[in-house]
Design a protein around this motif. Structure first.
Motif, PDB file in Angstrom:
ATOM      1  N   HIS A 159      94.323  11.378 -11.740  1.00  0.00           N
ATOM      2  CA  HIS A 159      93.348  10.305 -11.533  1.00  0.00           C
ATOM      3  C   HIS A 159      93.728   9.043 -12.298  1.00  0.00           C
ATOM      4  O   HIS A 159      94.403   9.121 -13.327  1.00  0.00           O
ATOM      5  CB  HIS A 159      91.946  10.756 -11.959  1.00  0.00           C
ATOM      6  CG  HIS A 159      91.865  11.200 -13.391  1.00  0.00           C
ATOM      7  ND1 HIS A 159      91.582  10.331 -14.407  1.00  0.00           N
ATOM      8  CD2 HIS A 159      92.041  12.405 -13.966  1.00  0.00           C
ATOM      9  CE1 HIS A 159      91.591  11.000 -15.550  1.00  0.00           C
ATOM     10  NE2 HIS A 159      91.869  12.257 -15.313  1.00  0.00           N
ATOM     11  N   THR A 160      93.269   7.911 -11.794  1.00  0.00           N
ATOM     12  CA  THR A 160      93.476   6.640 -12.472  1.00  0.00           C
ATOM     13  C   THR A 160      92.796   6.733 -13.835  1.00  0.00           C
ATOM     14  O   THR A 160      91.640   7.135 -13.928  1.00  0.00           O
ATOM     15  CB  THR A 160      92.838   5.503 -11.646  1.00  0.00           C
ATOM     16  OG1 THR A 160      93.458   5.502 -10.365  1.00  0.00           O
ATOM     17  CG2 THR A 160      93.032   4.143 -12.309  1.00  0.00           C
ATOM     18  N   ALA A 161      93.528   6.368 -14.887  1.00  0.00           N
ATOM     19  CA  ALA A 161      92.992   6.574 -16.240  1.00  0.00           C
ATOM     20  C   ALA A 161      92.595   5.256 -16.909  1.00  0.00           C
ATOM     21  O   ALA A 161      92.525   5.159 -18.129  1.00  0.00           O
ATOM     22  CB  ALA A 161      94.019   7.330 -17.077  1.00  0.00           C
ATOM     23  N   THR A 162      92.307   4.258 -16.075  1.00  0.00           N
ATOM     24  CA  THR A 162      91.896   2.950 -16.593  1.00  0.00           C
ATOM     25  C   THR A 162      90.444   3.003 -17.088  1.00  0.00           C
ATOM     26  O   THR A 162      89.630   3.718 -16.525  1.00  0.00           O
ATOM     27  CB  THR A 162      91.983   1.922 -15.441  1.00  0.00           C
ATOM     28  OG1 THR A 162      93.305   1.958 -14.914  1.00  0.00           O
ATOM     29  CG2 THR A 162      91.648   0.512 -15.897  1.00  0.00           C
ATOM     30  N   THR A 163      90.142   2.227 -18.128  1.00  0.00           N
ATOM     31  CA  THR A 163      88.748   2.031 -18.531  1.00  0.00           C
ATOM     32  C   THR A 163      88.298   0.697 -17.937  1.00  0.00           C
ATOM     33  O   THR A 163      88.968  -0.330 -18.119  1.00  0.00           O
ATOM     34  CB  THR A 163      88.620   1.998 -20.069  1.00  0.00           C
ATOM     35  OG1 THR A 163      89.074   3.261 -20.574  1.00  0.00           O
ATOM     36  CG2 THR A 163      87.171   1.775 -20.500  1.00  0.00           C
ATOM     37  N   PHE A 164      87.179   0.731 -17.199  1.00  0.00           N
ATOM     38  CA  PHE A 164      86.672  -0.469 -16.526  1.00  0.00           C
ATOM     39  C   PHE A 164      85.499  -1.035 -17.314  1.00  0.00           C
ATOM     40  O   PHE A 164      84.590  -0.284 -17.682  1.00  0.00           O
ATOM     41  CB  PHE A 164      86.201  -0.118 -15.110  1.00  0.00           C
ATOM     42  CG  PHE A 164      87.291   0.435 -14.230  1.00  0.00           C
ATOM     43  CD1 PHE A 164      88.035  -0.408 -13.421  1.00  0.00           C
ATOM     44  CD2 PHE A 164      87.592   1.790 -14.238  1.00  0.00           C
ATOM     45  CE1 PHE A 164      89.059   0.091 -12.617  1.00  0.00           C
ATOM     46  CE2 PHE A 164      88.610   2.310 -13.434  1.00  0.00           C
ATOM     47  CZ  PHE A 164      89.345   1.454 -12.632  1.00  0.00           C
ATOM     48  N   VAL A 165      85.523  -2.330 -17.570  1.00  0.00           N
ATOM     49  CA  VAL A 165      84.424  -2.960 -18.299  1.00  0.00           C
ATOM     50  C   VAL A 165      83.608  -3.796 -17.323  1.00  0.00           C
ATOM     51  O   VAL A 165      84.129  -4.714 -16.675  1.00  0.00           O
ATOM     52  CB  VAL A 165      84.949  -3.842 -19.456  1.00  0.00           C
ATOM     53  CG1 VAL A 165      83.777  -4.420 -20.254  1.00  0.00           C
ATOM     54  CG2 VAL A 165      85.863  -3.037 -20.370  1.00  0.00           C
ATOM     55  N   VAL A 166      82.330  -3.433 -17.202  1.00  0.00           N
ATOM     56  CA  VAL A 166      81.423  -4.142 -16.295  1.00  0.00           C
ATOM     57  C   VAL A 166      80.410  -4.900 -17.145  1.00  0.00           C
ATOM     58  O   VAL A 166      79.820  -4.344 -18.073  1.00  0.00           O
ATOM     59  CB  VAL A 166      80.691  -3.142 -15.364  1.00  0.00           C
ATOM     60  CG1 VAL A 166      79.674  -3.867 -14.497  1.00  0.00           C
ATOM     61  CG2 VAL A 166      81.692  -2.385 -14.506  1.00  0.00           C
TER      62      VAL A 166
END
Lengths: 194, 138
Positions: A159-166
């Protein structure tokens, strides 16, 4: 003239300070989105549906993973715990860390939430129907795929292991799995957003 | 004397595993798998092949290596099982997050922070090495 000397000294010091203090905006360590993308979803939490737009905190850190992931997922979630704990209490009140399972077949909302809360009691874990997860993954451009399939309960998930900041409903910042481990820089980025 | 020397040389020609303990990752009780980390060094003169491992706390121990690929400009991570792990003479293999890990699959009971987990490593030449790793949240 004698009276003016302390004032001149003070003025000089102020001028010096003015030139020494860095000016301009914060230079972000994470990848800043030039065109913040509006994002929203509704998934299942341990106490019922959770809609991203209704999360009280103004900055949400999202990480997609799966519970049966002993190496990659804890590494990022521990990094997010360190960053969260390094924020001053006032800032913590405005930040929420959410773990979204990309393994809805095995991770119920309860399991996903227990997993997230093990890292920090304020973290939230979400899951949902395979279709709902797919939709959220599409929104964020998250890739996930079962790998090394040995049976309905025995497989791994890439899986994509990026942390997304919203922030306030818009995707504004990304941290790669390597970058997210630099706690001080992540904290500085979050404080610049708040 | 000559025989003794030959015996000595013979023994030196083995792979000699030395382990530097790492830790076992503390996981929430809902989880039945965890990862173990350590450094394995081969102080011998022949290659060593790690072929298996056992522990009383889990049903199975497997070896994994992290798998990275890029999709849509973002990093996709996963892991892949390894049938064995080779350690060249004079070399070492570091098991650490983001690289190699031992996966303790099917935990028979939840582990506690601070407890020591015994893992027996088996090498192809029959050598066995027992390591004690503390359970830590990191």
């Amino acid at each position: 003239m004698k009276k003016a000397l302390p004032f001149l000294l003070l003025l000089g010091l102020l001028l010096l300070a003015y030139f020494l203090v860095p000016k301009g905006g914060h230079s972000f360590y994470g990848t800043r989105l030039l065109n913040p993308k509006p994002v929203d979803f509704t998934l299942q939490g341990p106490k019922g549906p959770v809609r991203l737009a209704e999360v009280r905190e103004e900055v949400v850190l999202l990480f997609f993973g799966f519970v049966h992931c002993p190496d990659v997922c804890p590494t990022t979630l521990l990094a997010l715990k360190r960053a969260y704990e390094a924020l001053p209490p006032k800032a913590q009140e405005r930040v929420r860390v959410i773990f979204v399972s990309v393994d809805p077949d095995r991770d119920t909302p309860e399991i996903a939430d227990q997993y997230a809360k093990n890292f920090h009691p304020s973290f939230l874990g979400l899951s949902g129907s395979p279709e709902a997860i797919q939709e959220v993954a599409r929104t964020f451009g998250v890739y996930y795929q079962k790998a090394q399939y040995r049976g309905p309960k025995e497989y791994l998930v890439d899986h994509t292991a990026t942390t997304f900041v919203v922030q306030k409903g818009k995707l504004v910042l990304l941290f790669s799995p390597d970058k997210v481990e630099a706690t001080e820089k992540v904290v500085a980025d979050l404080q610049a957003l708040l | 004397m000559r025989v003794l020397l030959l015996l000595l040389l013979g023994s030196l020609a083995w792979g000699k595993p030395v382990a530097t303990p790492g830790w076992v990752r503390l996981v929430p009780p809902v989880l039945k798998d965890t990862a173990a980390y350590l450094t394995l060094e081969n102080r011998g003169t022949t290659p060593l092949r790690l072929v298996g491992a056992e522990t009383e706390v889990a049903q199975r121990v497997s070896f994994h290596r992290d798998h990275r690929e890029h999709r849509h400009g973002q990093e996709v991570l996963g892991m892949r099982p390894l049938p064995h792990v080779d350690i060249p003479p004079g070399g070492k293999v570091v098991f650490r997050p983001g690289g190699y890990h031992l996966m303790l699959e099917g935990l028979k009971r939840p582990l506690k922070a601070g407890e020591k987990v015994a893992i027996t490593l088996r090498f192809q030449d029959g050598t066995r090495l027992k390591v004690l790793l503390p359970v830590e949240m990191r």
